[in-house]
Design a protein around this motif. Sequence first.
Motif, PDB file in Angstrom:
ATOM      1  N   PHE A   1     -12.764 -18.260  21.550  1.00 36.41           N
ATOM      2  CA  PHE A   1     -12.331 -16.889  21.591  1.00 36.41           C
ATOM      3  C   PHE A   1     -10.774 -16.354  20.838  1.00 36.41           C
ATOM      4  CE2 PHE A   1     -14.658 -18.267  25.218  1.00 36.41           C
ATOM      5  CZ  PHE A   1     -15.704 -17.780  24.179  1.00 36.41           C
TER       6      PHE A   1
ATOM      7  N   LEU B   1      -8.903 -15.240  29.597  1.00 39.84           N
ATOM      8  CA  LEU B   1      -9.935 -15.442  29.644  1.00 39.84           C
ATOM      9  C   LEU B   1     -10.849 -14.818  30.402  1.00 39.84           C
ATOM     10  CD1 LEU B   1     -10.814 -19.681  28.844  1.00 39.84           C
ATOM     11  CD2 LEU B   1     -10.906 -17.704  26.872  1.00 39.84           C
TER      12      LEU B   1
ATOM     13  N   GLU C   1     -16.818 -15.922  29.224  1.00 33.66           N
ATOM     14  CA  GLU C   1     -15.939 -16.474  28.575  1.00 33.66           C
ATOM     15  C   GLU C   1     -15.905 -18.059  29.543  1.00 33.66           C
ATOM     16  OE1 GLU C   1     -13.979 -13.482  25.657  1.00 33.66           O
ATOM     17  OE2 GLU C   1     -13.320 -14.167  26.859  1.00 33.66           O
TER      18      GLU C   1
ATOM     19  N   TYR D   1     -18.894 -19.844  29.279  1.00 32.43           N
ATOM     20  CA  TYR D   1     -19.210 -20.200  28.114  1.00 32.43           C
ATOM     21  C   TYR D   1     -18.767 -21.181  27.880  1.00 32.43           C
ATOM     22  CZ  TYR D   1     -20.077 -21.267  23.671  1.00 32.43           C
ATOM     23  OH  TYR D   1     -21.165 -22.285  22.731  1.00 32.43           O
TER      24      TYR D   1
ATOM     25  N   VAL E   1     -17.522 -14.917  19.716  1.00 34.00           N
ATOM     26  CA  VAL E   1     -16.881 -16.353  18.943  1.00 34.00           C
ATOM     27  C   VAL E   1     -16.588 -16.007  18.008  1.00 34.00           C
ATOM     28  CG1 VAL E   1     -17.602 -17.984  20.959  1.00 34.00           C
ATOM     29  CG2 VAL E   1     -18.643 -17.649  17.621  1.00 34.00           C
TER      30      VAL E   1
END
Length: 586
Positions: free
Chosen positions: A193, A200, A204, A207, A259
Amino acid sequence: MDLKPTERWMAIAGVAVLSVIAVAGFAIAIYAAWLFHDMPDAGELQDYRPPTATRVYAWDGTLIGEYSKERRIFVPYDQIPPQLAQAFMAAEDRNFFRHSGVDVGGFSRAMLKNVGNAARGRRLEGGSTITQQVAKNVLLTSDATVGRKFKEAILAHRLEQSLDKQQILELYLNEIWLGYRSFGVGAAAYNYFGKALPDLTLAESAYLAALPKGPDNYHPVRNKAKALARRNWILGQMAELGWVSQADAAKAMAEDLVVQAAPKRAAYRDADYFVEEVRQRGVATLGPRLSEGGYYMRTTLDPRLQTAARVALMDGLEHYDRRHGWRGAWGHVTPDAQDWEKAARAKSPPAERTNWRAALVLSADGRVRLIRGEGEGSLAGEDVSWARAGKGLKAGDLVFVERAATTGAYRLRQVPSVNGALVAIEPYSGRVVALVGGYSFSLSNFNRATQAMRQPGSAFKPFVYAAALENGYTPASVIVDSAITLKGANGEDWSPENYHKEFYGAQPLRKGLEQSINAMTVRLAQGVGMKKIVEFSKRTGVVRDMQPVLAMALGAGETTPFKLTSAYAPFVNGGRRIEPHLIELV
Protein backbone atom coordinates in the motif's frame (compact mmCIF):
# COMPACT_ATOMS: atom_id res chain seq x y z
CA MET A 1 0.98 -76.69 40.84
CA ASP A 2 -0.79 -77.54 37.62
CA LEU A 3 -2.78 -74.79 35.95
CA LYS A 4 -5.93 -75.38 34.08
CA PRO A 5 -5.65 -74.78 30.32
CA THR A 6 -7.80 -71.66 30.54
CA GLU A 7 -5.66 -70.19 33.27
CA ARG A 8 -2.50 -71.13 31.41
CA TRP A 9 -3.67 -69.30 28.27
CA MET A 10 -4.71 -66.27 30.34
CA ALA A 11 -1.24 -66.12 31.90
CA ILE A 12 0.41 -66.40 28.50
CA ALA A 13 -1.86 -63.65 27.14
CA GLY A 14 -1.04 -61.43 30.12
CA VAL A 15 2.68 -61.89 29.63
CA ALA A 16 2.26 -61.14 25.93
CA VAL A 17 0.28 -57.98 26.59
CA LEU A 18 2.82 -56.78 29.15
CA SER A 19 5.62 -57.55 26.71
CA VAL A 20 3.91 -55.59 23.94
CA ILE A 21 3.38 -52.69 26.32
CA ALA A 22 7.00 -52.82 27.40
CA VAL A 23 8.24 -52.97 23.80
CA ALA A 24 5.88 -50.16 22.80
CA GLY A 25 7.03 -48.06 25.73
CA PHE A 26 10.65 -48.76 24.87
CA ALA A 27 9.99 -47.84 21.20
CA ILE A 28 8.23 -44.65 22.23
CA ALA A 29 11.15 -43.76 24.49
CA ILE A 30 13.62 -44.34 21.65
CA TYR A 31 11.43 -42.32 19.25
CA ALA A 32 11.12 -39.49 21.76
CA ALA A 33 14.87 -39.49 22.38
CA TRP A 34 15.51 -39.40 18.63
CA LEU A 35 12.81 -36.78 18.08
CA PHE A 36 13.98 -34.38 20.76
CA HIS A 37 17.74 -34.92 20.74
CA ASP A 38 18.18 -31.76 18.66
CA MET A 39 15.30 -29.76 20.13
CA PRO A 40 16.20 -26.06 19.87
CA ASP A 41 16.24 -23.89 22.98
CA ALA A 42 13.17 -21.67 23.17
CA GLY A 43 15.10 -19.32 25.44
CA GLU A 44 17.16 -18.24 22.43
CA LEU A 45 14.21 -16.16 21.28
CA GLN A 46 14.52 -13.79 24.21
CA ASP A 47 17.29 -11.97 22.34
CA TYR A 48 16.22 -12.95 18.81
CA ARG A 49 15.76 -10.30 16.16
CA PRO A 50 14.87 -11.39 12.62
CA PRO A 51 17.01 -10.19 9.70
CA THR A 52 15.87 -6.70 8.73
CA ALA A 53 16.57 -4.44 5.77
CA THR A 54 19.12 -1.66 5.88
CA ARG A 55 17.44 1.50 4.63
CA VAL A 56 19.40 4.14 2.74
CA TYR A 57 18.47 7.83 2.83
CA ALA A 58 19.62 10.96 1.03
CA TRP A 59 20.94 13.83 3.14
CA ASP A 60 17.44 15.41 3.25
CA GLY A 61 15.72 12.22 4.48
CA THR A 62 14.47 10.91 1.12
CA LEU A 63 14.45 7.10 1.05
CA ILE A 64 16.62 6.10 -1.92
CA GLY A 65 17.06 2.35 -1.43
CA GLU A 66 17.39 -0.63 0.84
CA TYR A 67 19.55 -3.72 1.15
CA SER A 68 17.95 -6.87 2.44
CA LYS A 69 18.40 -10.60 2.69
CA GLU A 70 14.73 -10.66 3.65
CA ARG A 71 12.80 -7.48 2.93
CA ARG A 72 11.69 -6.66 6.46
CA ILE A 73 11.16 -3.51 8.53
CA PHE A 74 11.19 -4.40 12.22
CA VAL A 75 8.39 -2.67 14.13
CA PRO A 76 8.29 -2.83 17.96
CA TYR A 77 5.06 -4.04 19.53
CA ASP A 78 4.15 -0.64 20.98
CA GLN A 79 4.26 0.85 17.46
CA ILE A 80 1.97 -1.77 15.90
CA PRO A 81 -1.62 -0.43 15.64
CA PRO A 82 -4.02 -2.46 17.85
CA GLN A 83 -6.47 -3.01 14.97
CA LEU A 84 -3.71 -4.66 12.91
CA ALA A 85 -2.77 -7.04 15.72
CA GLN A 86 -6.45 -7.80 16.31
CA ALA A 87 -6.97 -8.55 12.61
CA PHE A 88 -4.20 -11.18 12.71
CA MET A 89 -5.57 -12.70 15.92
CA ALA A 90 -9.08 -12.84 14.42
CA ALA A 91 -7.66 -14.65 11.39
CA GLU A 92 -5.14 -16.94 13.06
CA ASP A 93 -5.67 -17.26 16.83
CA ARG A 94 -8.63 -15.56 18.49
CA ASN A 95 -7.74 -17.07 21.89
CA PHE A 96 -4.10 -15.95 21.75
CA PHE A 97 -4.18 -14.06 25.06
CA ARG A 98 -6.03 -16.90 26.84
CA HIS A 99 -4.09 -20.08 25.99
CA SER A 100 -0.65 -21.18 27.13
CA GLY A 101 0.83 -22.00 23.74
CA VAL A 102 -1.55 -24.66 22.39
CA ASP A 103 -5.26 -24.02 21.90
CA VAL A 104 -6.78 -27.47 22.55
CA GLY A 105 -10.25 -26.37 21.46
CA GLY A 106 -8.95 -24.80 18.24
CA PHE A 107 -6.81 -27.85 17.51
CA SER A 108 -9.80 -30.17 17.97
CA ARG A 109 -11.95 -28.08 15.66
CA ALA A 110 -9.20 -28.14 13.03
CA MET A 111 -8.91 -31.94 13.26
CA LEU A 112 -12.68 -32.37 12.82
CA LYS A 113 -12.59 -30.03 9.86
CA ASN A 114 -9.71 -31.99 8.37
CA VAL A 115 -11.97 -35.04 8.06
CA GLY A 116 -13.98 -33.12 5.49
CA ASN A 117 -10.85 -31.60 3.93
CA ALA A 118 -9.32 -35.05 3.46
CA ALA A 119 -12.52 -36.35 1.85
CA ARG A 120 -12.54 -33.41 -0.60
CA GLY A 121 -8.82 -33.62 -1.30
CA ARG A 122 -8.16 -30.21 0.21
CA ARG A 123 -5.10 -29.04 2.12
CA LEU A 124 -5.18 -30.07 5.77
CA GLU A 125 -5.24 -27.44 8.51
CA GLY A 126 -2.77 -27.56 11.37
CA GLY A 127 -4.75 -25.71 14.01
CA SER A 128 -1.54 -23.97 15.06
CA THR A 129 -1.65 -21.01 17.42
CA ILE A 130 0.38 -17.87 16.82
CA THR A 131 2.88 -19.15 19.40
CA GLN A 132 3.21 -22.45 17.52
CA GLN A 133 3.72 -20.57 14.26
CA VAL A 134 6.53 -18.54 15.85
CA ALA A 135 8.15 -21.78 17.03
CA LYS A 136 7.84 -23.28 13.55
CA ASN A 137 8.97 -20.19 11.60
CA VAL A 138 11.97 -19.37 13.77
CA LEU A 139 13.13 -22.62 15.33
CA LEU A 140 11.81 -25.46 13.17
CA THR A 141 11.20 -26.39 9.54
CA SER A 142 7.87 -26.42 7.70
CA ASP A 143 7.84 -30.22 7.23
CA ALA A 144 4.28 -31.55 7.54
CA THR A 145 5.13 -34.42 9.92
CA VAL A 146 3.76 -35.66 13.23
CA GLY A 147 7.19 -35.27 14.80
CA ARG A 148 7.38 -31.62 13.83
CA LYS A 149 3.92 -30.98 15.30
CA PHE A 150 5.02 -32.57 18.60
CA LYS A 151 8.11 -30.39 18.68
CA GLU A 152 6.04 -27.35 17.76
CA ALA A 153 3.63 -27.91 20.65
CA ILE A 154 6.39 -28.44 23.20
CA LEU A 155 8.35 -25.40 22.00
CA ALA A 156 5.18 -23.30 22.06
CA HIS A 157 4.66 -24.18 25.72
CA ARG A 158 8.28 -23.31 26.50
CA LEU A 159 7.99 -20.05 24.57
CA GLU A 160 5.04 -19.01 26.70
CA GLN A 161 7.23 -19.54 29.76
CA SER A 162 10.19 -17.59 28.32
CA LEU A 163 8.43 -14.64 26.67
CA ASP A 164 5.32 -12.61 27.43
CA LYS A 165 2.41 -12.48 24.99
CA GLN A 166 3.39 -9.09 23.58
CA GLN A 167 6.91 -10.31 22.76
CA ILE A 168 5.53 -13.41 21.02
CA LEU A 169 3.08 -11.35 18.98
CA GLU A 170 5.85 -8.88 18.09
CA LEU A 171 8.02 -11.75 16.82
CA TYR A 172 5.13 -13.21 14.83
CA LEU A 173 4.14 -9.96 13.12
CA ASN A 174 7.74 -9.14 12.20
CA GLU A 175 8.82 -12.64 11.10
CA ILE A 176 5.94 -13.92 8.98
CA TRP A 177 6.12 -14.15 5.17
CA LEU A 178 3.31 -12.13 3.55
CA GLY A 179 4.17 -12.25 -0.15
CA TYR A 180 5.01 -9.30 -2.41
CA ARG A 181 8.66 -9.59 -1.27
CA SER A 182 7.52 -8.82 2.26
CA PHE A 183 8.62 -10.33 5.54
CA GLY A 184 6.65 -8.89 8.44
CA VAL A 185 3.85 -6.36 8.54
CA GLY A 186 6.12 -3.29 8.28
CA ALA A 187 7.46 -4.26 4.86
CA ALA A 188 4.06 -5.57 3.73
CA ALA A 189 2.32 -2.27 4.49
CA TYR A 190 4.96 -0.43 2.48
CA ASN A 191 5.08 -2.89 -0.44
CA TYR A 192 1.34 -3.45 -0.84
CA PHE A 193 0.00 0.00 0.00
CA GLY A 194 3.00 2.36 0.13
CA LYS A 195 2.13 3.25 3.73
CA ALA A 196 3.55 3.09 7.22
CA LEU A 197 1.62 0.89 9.67
CA PRO A 198 -0.19 3.76 11.46
CA ASP A 199 -1.60 4.94 8.12
CA LEU A 200 -3.31 1.63 7.24
CA THR A 201 -7.09 1.57 7.07
CA LEU A 202 -9.12 -1.13 8.81
CA ALA A 203 -9.74 -2.84 5.45
CA GLU A 204 -6.01 -2.79 4.58
CA SER A 205 -5.11 -4.24 7.99
CA ALA A 206 -7.63 -7.03 7.51
CA TYR A 207 -6.23 -7.81 4.06
CA LEU A 208 -2.69 -8.19 5.42
CA ALA A 209 -4.11 -10.57 8.05
CA ALA A 210 -5.52 -12.72 5.23
CA LEU A 211 -2.08 -13.42 3.79
CA PRO A 212 -0.50 -15.92 6.26
CA LYS A 213 -2.79 -18.64 4.88
CA GLY A 214 -1.01 -18.31 1.55
CA PRO A 215 -0.05 -14.99 -0.13
CA ASP A 216 -0.48 -16.46 -3.62
CA ASN A 217 -3.95 -17.77 -2.73
CA TYR A 218 -5.06 -14.24 -1.89
CA HIS A 219 -3.00 -12.28 -4.40
CA PRO A 220 -4.57 -8.81 -4.73
CA VAL A 221 -4.61 -8.93 -8.55
CA ARG A 222 -4.60 -12.56 -9.71
CA ASN A 223 -6.99 -13.79 -6.98
CA LYS A 224 -8.77 -10.58 -6.05
CA ALA A 225 -12.18 -12.17 -5.45
CA LYS A 226 -10.75 -14.71 -2.99
CA ALA A 227 -8.68 -11.97 -1.37
CA LEU A 228 -11.75 -9.80 -0.82
CA ALA A 229 -13.75 -12.74 0.53
CA ARG A 230 -11.02 -13.65 3.02
CA ARG A 231 -10.56 -10.00 4.05
CA ASN A 232 -14.28 -9.55 4.63
CA TRP A 233 -14.48 -12.78 6.65
CA ILE A 234 -11.75 -11.44 8.94
CA LEU A 235 -13.62 -8.16 9.32
CA GLY A 236 -16.72 -10.16 10.27
CA GLN A 237 -14.72 -12.08 12.87
CA MET A 238 -13.39 -8.84 14.35
CA ALA A 239 -16.93 -7.50 14.65
CA GLU A 240 -18.15 -10.77 16.19
CA LEU A 241 -15.40 -10.58 18.82
CA GLY A 242 -16.29 -6.97 19.61
CA TRP A 243 -12.95 -5.56 18.45
CA VAL A 244 -14.62 -3.28 15.88
CA SER A 245 -18.18 -2.12 15.50
CA GLN A 246 -20.53 -3.70 12.99
CA ALA A 247 -20.81 -0.33 11.22
CA ASP A 248 -17.02 0.04 10.87
CA ALA A 249 -16.72 -3.55 9.65
CA ALA A 250 -19.46 -3.03 7.05
CA LYS A 251 -17.79 0.19 5.86
CA ALA A 252 -14.44 -1.57 5.52
CA MET A 253 -16.05 -4.47 3.62
CA ALA A 254 -17.36 -1.99 1.06
CA GLU A 255 -13.83 -0.72 0.29
CA ASP A 256 -12.11 -1.86 -2.88
CA LEU A 257 -8.74 -3.64 -2.65
CA VAL A 258 -6.21 -1.35 -4.33
CA VAL A 259 -2.48 -2.05 -4.08
CA GLN A 260 0.69 -0.82 -5.75
CA ALA A 261 1.42 -2.37 -9.13
CA ALA A 262 4.66 -3.86 -7.77
CA PRO A 263 6.70 -3.71 -4.59
CA LYS A 264 8.94 -0.66 -4.56
CA ARG A 265 12.36 -0.50 -2.96
CA ALA A 266 11.98 3.27 -2.81
CA ALA A 267 9.80 5.86 -4.52
CA TYR A 268 12.92 7.81 -5.56
CA ARG A 269 14.64 5.87 -8.37
CA ASP A 270 17.13 8.32 -9.89
CA ALA A 271 20.07 7.13 -7.79
CA ASP A 272 20.50 3.46 -8.72
CA TYR A 273 24.22 3.79 -9.48
CA PHE A 274 24.78 5.74 -6.28
CA VAL A 275 22.83 3.23 -4.17
CA GLU A 276 24.81 0.32 -5.63
CA GLU A 277 28.12 2.08 -4.97
CA VAL A 278 27.04 2.67 -1.36
CA ARG A 279 26.14 -1.02 -1.09
CA GLN A 280 29.57 -2.12 -2.28
CA ARG A 281 31.30 0.19 0.19
CA GLY A 282 28.99 -0.98 2.96
CA VAL A 283 29.70 -4.64 2.24
CA ALA A 284 33.44 -3.91 2.38
CA THR A 285 32.98 -2.61 5.94
CA LEU A 286 30.01 -4.52 7.38
CA GLY A 287 30.04 -7.71 5.32
CA PRO A 288 26.80 -9.75 5.33
CA ARG A 289 25.46 -7.72 8.26
CA LEU A 290 24.62 -4.96 5.76
CA SER A 291 21.66 -6.91 4.36
CA GLU A 292 20.29 -8.26 7.63
CA GLY A 293 21.28 -5.85 10.40
CA GLY A 294 18.50 -3.27 9.98
CA TYR A 295 20.89 -0.32 9.76
CA TYR A 296 19.93 3.28 9.08
CA MET A 297 22.24 4.83 6.47
CA ARG A 298 22.37 8.54 5.77
CA THR A 299 24.27 9.39 2.59
CA THR A 300 25.58 12.59 1.03
CA LEU A 301 23.22 12.51 -1.96
CA ASP A 302 21.24 15.63 -2.90
CA PRO A 303 18.11 14.27 -4.67
CA ARG A 304 17.50 17.52 -6.53
CA LEU A 305 21.01 17.56 -7.99
CA GLN A 306 20.99 13.81 -8.59
CA THR A 307 17.82 14.00 -10.68
CA ALA A 308 19.24 16.92 -12.65
CA ALA A 309 22.46 14.95 -13.22
CA ARG A 310 20.65 11.85 -14.47
CA VAL A 311 18.41 13.85 -16.82
CA ALA A 312 21.35 15.88 -18.14
CA LEU A 313 23.47 12.80 -18.86
CA MET A 314 20.67 10.83 -20.53
CA ASP A 315 19.52 13.77 -22.62
CA GLY A 316 23.08 14.68 -23.57
CA LEU A 317 23.93 11.16 -24.70
CA GLU A 318 20.70 10.90 -26.70
CA HIS A 319 21.32 14.23 -28.45
CA TYR A 320 24.90 13.27 -29.24
CA ASP A 321 23.78 9.88 -30.54
CA ARG A 322 21.05 11.44 -32.67
CA ARG A 323 23.58 13.71 -34.38
CA HIS A 324 25.38 10.57 -35.54
CA GLY A 325 22.35 9.21 -37.37
CA TRP A 326 19.71 6.49 -37.21
CA ARG A 327 21.33 3.08 -36.84
CA GLY A 328 18.26 1.10 -37.86
CA ALA A 329 15.60 -0.97 -36.12
CA TRP A 330 16.60 -3.23 -33.21
CA GLY A 331 14.43 -6.08 -34.52
CA HIS A 332 12.42 -7.21 -37.52
CA VAL A 333 9.43 -9.50 -38.15
CA THR A 334 7.39 -10.31 -41.23
CA PRO A 335 4.90 -7.45 -41.66
CA ASP A 336 1.83 -9.70 -41.27
CA ALA A 337 3.19 -11.79 -38.36
CA GLN A 338 0.51 -12.54 -35.78
CA ASP A 339 2.97 -13.00 -32.92
CA TRP A 340 4.94 -9.80 -33.51
CA GLU A 341 4.20 -8.61 -29.97
CA LYS A 342 6.11 -11.55 -28.53
CA ALA A 343 9.19 -10.44 -30.47
CA ALA A 344 8.56 -6.81 -29.50
CA ARG A 345 8.49 -7.67 -25.78
CA ALA A 346 11.83 -9.47 -26.04
CA LYS A 347 13.68 -6.15 -25.80
CA SER A 348 12.91 -3.67 -23.05
CA PRO A 349 13.45 0.09 -23.28
CA PRO A 350 15.47 1.79 -20.53
CA ALA A 351 13.51 1.62 -17.27
CA GLU A 352 14.23 5.33 -16.80
CA ARG A 353 12.34 6.12 -20.01
CA THR A 354 8.84 5.21 -18.85
CA ASN A 355 7.16 6.78 -21.88
CA TRP A 356 9.03 4.75 -24.49
CA ARG A 357 7.03 1.97 -26.17
CA ALA A 358 8.01 -0.87 -28.47
CA ALA A 359 6.24 -0.52 -31.82
CA LEU A 360 5.87 -2.27 -35.18
CA VAL A 361 6.56 -0.20 -38.31
CA LEU A 362 3.66 -0.70 -40.72
CA SER A 363 5.05 1.29 -43.66
CA ALA A 364 8.16 3.16 -44.74
CA ASP A 365 6.32 6.49 -44.44
CA GLY A 366 6.24 6.16 -40.64
CA ARG A 367 2.96 4.40 -39.69
CA VAL A 368 3.48 2.43 -36.46
CA ARG A 369 1.44 0.09 -34.25
CA LEU A 370 2.12 0.00 -30.50
CA ILE A 371 2.20 -3.14 -28.36
CA ARG A 372 -0.50 -4.05 -25.83
CA GLY A 373 -3.22 -2.65 -28.06
CA GLU A 374 -2.24 0.96 -27.44
CA GLY A 375 -3.24 1.91 -30.96
CA GLU A 376 -1.60 3.15 -34.14
CA GLY A 377 -0.10 6.44 -35.20
CA SER A 378 2.46 8.21 -37.35
CA LEU A 379 6.03 9.21 -36.71
CA ALA A 380 6.88 12.92 -36.77
CA GLY A 381 7.99 14.04 -40.22
CA GLU A 382 11.44 15.12 -39.04
CA ASP A 383 12.01 11.65 -37.56
CA VAL A 384 11.01 9.95 -40.81
CA SER A 385 13.53 12.16 -42.64
CA TRP A 386 16.17 11.44 -39.99
CA ALA A 387 15.60 7.68 -40.38
CA ARG A 388 15.78 7.85 -44.17
CA ALA A 389 19.11 9.65 -43.93
CA GLY A 390 20.39 6.70 -41.91
CA LYS A 391 19.52 3.01 -42.20
CA GLY A 392 15.92 3.78 -43.13
CA LEU A 393 12.60 2.22 -42.11
CA LYS A 394 10.66 -0.65 -43.61
CA ALA A 395 7.50 -2.54 -42.78
CA GLY A 396 8.11 -5.13 -40.06
CA ASP A 397 10.80 -3.15 -38.22
CA LEU A 398 10.61 -3.14 -34.42
CA VAL A 399 11.52 0.22 -32.90
CA PHE A 400 11.05 2.35 -29.79
CA VAL A 401 8.75 5.37 -29.97
CA GLU A 402 7.53 8.06 -27.61
CA ARG A 403 4.34 10.05 -27.98
CA ALA A 404 4.93 13.80 -28.31
CA ALA A 405 2.98 15.76 -25.71
CA THR A 406 2.09 18.66 -28.05
CA THR A 407 1.43 17.22 -31.53
CA GLY A 408 0.30 13.68 -30.69
CA ALA A 409 2.74 12.26 -33.25
CA TYR A 410 5.31 9.67 -32.23
CA ARG A 411 9.00 10.41 -31.92
CA LEU A 412 11.49 7.76 -33.01
CA ARG A 413 13.89 6.76 -30.24
CA GLN A 414 17.06 4.69 -30.07
CA VAL A 415 19.29 3.69 -27.18
CA PRO A 416 22.62 5.55 -27.56
CA SER A 417 25.62 3.48 -28.60
CA VAL A 418 27.87 5.77 -26.53
CA ASN A 419 27.89 6.01 -22.77
CA GLY A 420 29.16 8.35 -20.10
CA ALA A 421 29.25 9.25 -16.41
CA LEU A 422 28.79 12.29 -14.20
CA VAL A 423 30.13 13.03 -10.70
CA ALA A 424 29.45 16.10 -8.57
CA ILE A 425 31.46 16.56 -5.35
CA GLU A 426 31.31 19.38 -2.82
CA PRO A 427 34.97 20.52 -2.88
CA TYR A 428 35.20 21.74 0.73
CA SER A 429 33.78 18.66 2.48
CA GLY A 430 34.16 15.84 -0.05
CA ARG A 431 30.43 15.05 -0.02
CA VAL A 432 29.38 13.30 -3.24
CA VAL A 433 26.11 15.07 -4.00
CA ALA A 434 25.39 13.37 -7.35
CA LEU A 435 26.75 10.34 -9.18
CA VAL A 436 25.49 8.80 -12.42
CA GLY A 437 27.46 5.80 -13.66
CA GLY A 438 25.95 5.43 -17.12
CA TYR A 439 23.06 6.03 -19.47
CA SER A 440 20.75 3.49 -17.83
CA PHE A 441 21.23 1.27 -14.79
CA SER A 442 18.53 -1.08 -16.10
CA LEU A 443 20.58 -1.73 -19.26
CA SER A 444 24.03 -1.81 -17.65
CA ASN A 445 24.92 -1.62 -13.96
CA PHE A 446 28.63 -1.13 -14.72
CA ASN A 447 29.49 2.12 -12.95
CA ARG A 448 31.54 4.21 -15.36
CA ALA A 449 32.03 6.91 -12.73
CA THR A 450 33.96 4.69 -10.32
CA GLN A 451 34.95 1.58 -12.29
CA ALA A 452 35.81 2.71 -15.83
CA MET A 453 39.50 3.55 -16.37
CA ARG A 454 39.61 6.19 -19.10
CA GLN A 455 42.17 8.60 -20.53
CA PRO A 456 41.48 12.06 -19.07
CA GLY A 457 43.00 13.87 -22.07
CA SER A 458 43.30 17.62 -21.63
CA ALA A 459 41.52 17.40 -18.26
CA PHE A 460 44.90 16.22 -16.92
CA LYS A 461 46.79 19.39 -17.97
CA PRO A 462 45.96 21.40 -14.80
CA PHE A 463 48.02 18.91 -12.80
CA VAL A 464 51.01 19.54 -15.09
CA TYR A 465 50.69 23.30 -14.57
CA ALA A 466 50.13 22.90 -10.81
CA ALA A 467 53.30 20.80 -10.56
CA ALA A 468 55.16 23.55 -12.46
CA LEU A 469 53.91 26.24 -10.03
CA GLU A 470 55.05 24.05 -7.14
CA ASN A 471 58.53 23.83 -8.70
CA GLY A 472 59.41 27.49 -9.23
CA TYR A 473 57.32 28.52 -12.24
CA THR A 474 54.89 31.45 -12.05
CA PRO A 475 51.86 32.36 -14.17
CA ALA A 476 54.09 34.84 -15.99
CA SER A 477 56.85 32.35 -16.79
CA VAL A 478 57.44 32.24 -20.56
CA ILE A 479 57.17 28.93 -22.40
CA VAL A 480 57.84 28.56 -26.13
CA ASP A 481 54.97 27.09 -28.13
CA SER A 482 56.57 25.61 -31.24
CA ALA A 483 56.80 22.35 -33.11
CA ILE A 484 58.50 19.57 -31.17
CA THR A 485 59.46 16.07 -32.24
CA LEU A 486 60.34 13.36 -29.73
CA LYS A 487 61.57 9.82 -30.09
CA GLY A 488 59.04 7.32 -28.76
CA ALA A 489 59.80 4.15 -26.78
CA ASN A 490 59.17 2.11 -29.92
CA GLY A 491 61.68 4.18 -31.89
CA GLU A 492 59.03 6.14 -33.82
CA ASP A 493 58.86 9.94 -33.87
CA TRP A 494 56.08 11.66 -31.92
CA SER A 495 55.10 15.22 -32.83
CA PRO A 496 52.26 16.58 -30.68
CA GLU A 497 50.07 19.11 -32.48
CA ASN A 498 47.83 21.91 -31.25
CA TYR A 499 44.08 21.78 -31.84
CA HIS A 500 44.15 24.59 -34.42
CA LYS A 501 47.21 23.13 -36.21
CA GLU A 502 49.30 26.28 -35.58
CA PHE A 503 51.88 27.48 -33.04
CA TYR A 504 51.93 30.77 -31.12
CA GLY A 505 55.58 31.22 -30.16
CA ALA A 506 56.65 32.44 -26.72
CA GLN A 507 53.67 32.63 -24.38
CA PRO A 508 53.20 33.14 -20.62
CA LEU A 509 52.46 29.96 -18.71
CA ARG A 510 48.93 31.12 -17.89
CA LYS A 511 48.11 31.32 -21.62
CA GLY A 512 49.04 27.67 -22.12
CA LEU A 513 46.60 26.65 -19.40
CA GLU A 514 43.81 28.96 -20.61
CA GLN A 515 44.06 27.79 -24.21
CA SER A 516 44.97 24.14 -23.41
CA ILE A 517 47.93 24.30 -25.80
CA ASN A 518 49.42 20.83 -26.40
CA ALA A 519 52.94 21.59 -27.61
CA MET A 520 53.46 24.21 -24.92
CA THR A 521 52.30 21.74 -22.23
CA VAL A 522 54.79 19.12 -23.46
CA ARG A 523 57.66 21.64 -23.36
CA LEU A 524 56.60 22.67 -19.84
CA ALA A 525 56.56 18.99 -18.75
CA GLN A 526 60.10 18.65 -20.15
CA GLY A 527 61.22 21.60 -18.09
CA VAL A 528 59.58 20.47 -14.85
CA GLY A 529 60.43 16.81 -15.29
CA MET A 530 57.91 14.00 -15.63
CA LYS A 531 59.03 12.35 -12.38
CA LYS A 532 57.93 15.43 -10.43
CA ILE A 533 54.63 15.54 -12.33
CA VAL A 534 54.01 11.85 -11.62
CA GLU A 535 54.77 12.36 -7.92
CA PHE A 536 52.46 15.38 -7.74
CA SER A 537 49.67 13.51 -9.56
CA LYS A 538 49.90 10.63 -7.09
CA ARG A 539 49.62 13.04 -4.17
CA THR A 540 46.45 14.56 -5.61
CA GLY A 541 44.98 11.10 -6.04
CA VAL A 542 44.21 11.51 -9.74
CA VAL A 543 46.26 8.39 -10.56
CA ARG A 544 47.60 5.48 -8.54
CA ASP A 545 50.54 4.90 -10.88
CA MET A 546 51.75 6.50 -14.09
CA GLN A 547 54.71 6.07 -16.41
CA PRO A 548 57.04 9.16 -16.49
CA VAL A 549 56.71 9.69 -20.24
CA LEU A 550 55.80 12.99 -21.88
CA ALA A 551 52.63 11.64 -23.54
CA MET A 552 51.15 11.42 -20.03
CA ALA A 553 51.29 15.23 -19.80
CA LEU A 554 48.53 15.32 -22.44
CA GLY A 555 46.37 12.86 -20.52
CA ALA A 556 47.44 9.54 -22.04
CA GLY A 557 47.26 7.85 -18.61
CA GLU A 558 44.13 6.33 -17.13
CA THR A 559 41.91 7.33 -14.24
CA THR A 560 38.22 7.31 -13.30
CA PRO A 561 35.84 10.28 -13.42
CA PHE A 562 35.41 9.87 -9.65
CA LYS A 563 39.15 10.23 -8.94
CA LEU A 564 39.53 13.05 -11.45
CA THR A 565 36.69 15.05 -9.88
CA SER A 566 38.01 14.64 -6.34
CA ALA A 567 41.54 15.60 -7.49
CA TYR A 568 40.15 18.88 -8.86
CA ALA A 569 38.77 19.90 -5.42
CA PRO A 570 42.09 21.39 -4.14
CA PHE A 571 42.04 23.89 -7.02
CA VAL A 572 38.87 25.31 -5.46
CA ASN A 573 39.38 24.93 -1.72
CA GLY A 574 42.84 26.44 -1.32
CA GLY A 575 44.99 23.39 -1.93
CA ARG A 576 43.49 21.01 0.65
CA ARG A 577 43.06 17.45 -0.54
CA ILE A 578 39.69 15.92 0.35
CA GLU A 579 38.56 12.32 0.62
CA PRO A 580 35.28 12.01 -1.27
CA HIS A 581 32.65 10.07 0.66
CA LEU A 582 29.13 8.83 0.02
CA ILE A 583 28.11 7.68 3.52
CA GLU A 584 27.76 10.13 6.42
CA LEU A 585 26.18 8.03 9.14
CA VAL A 586 25.38 4.37 9.81
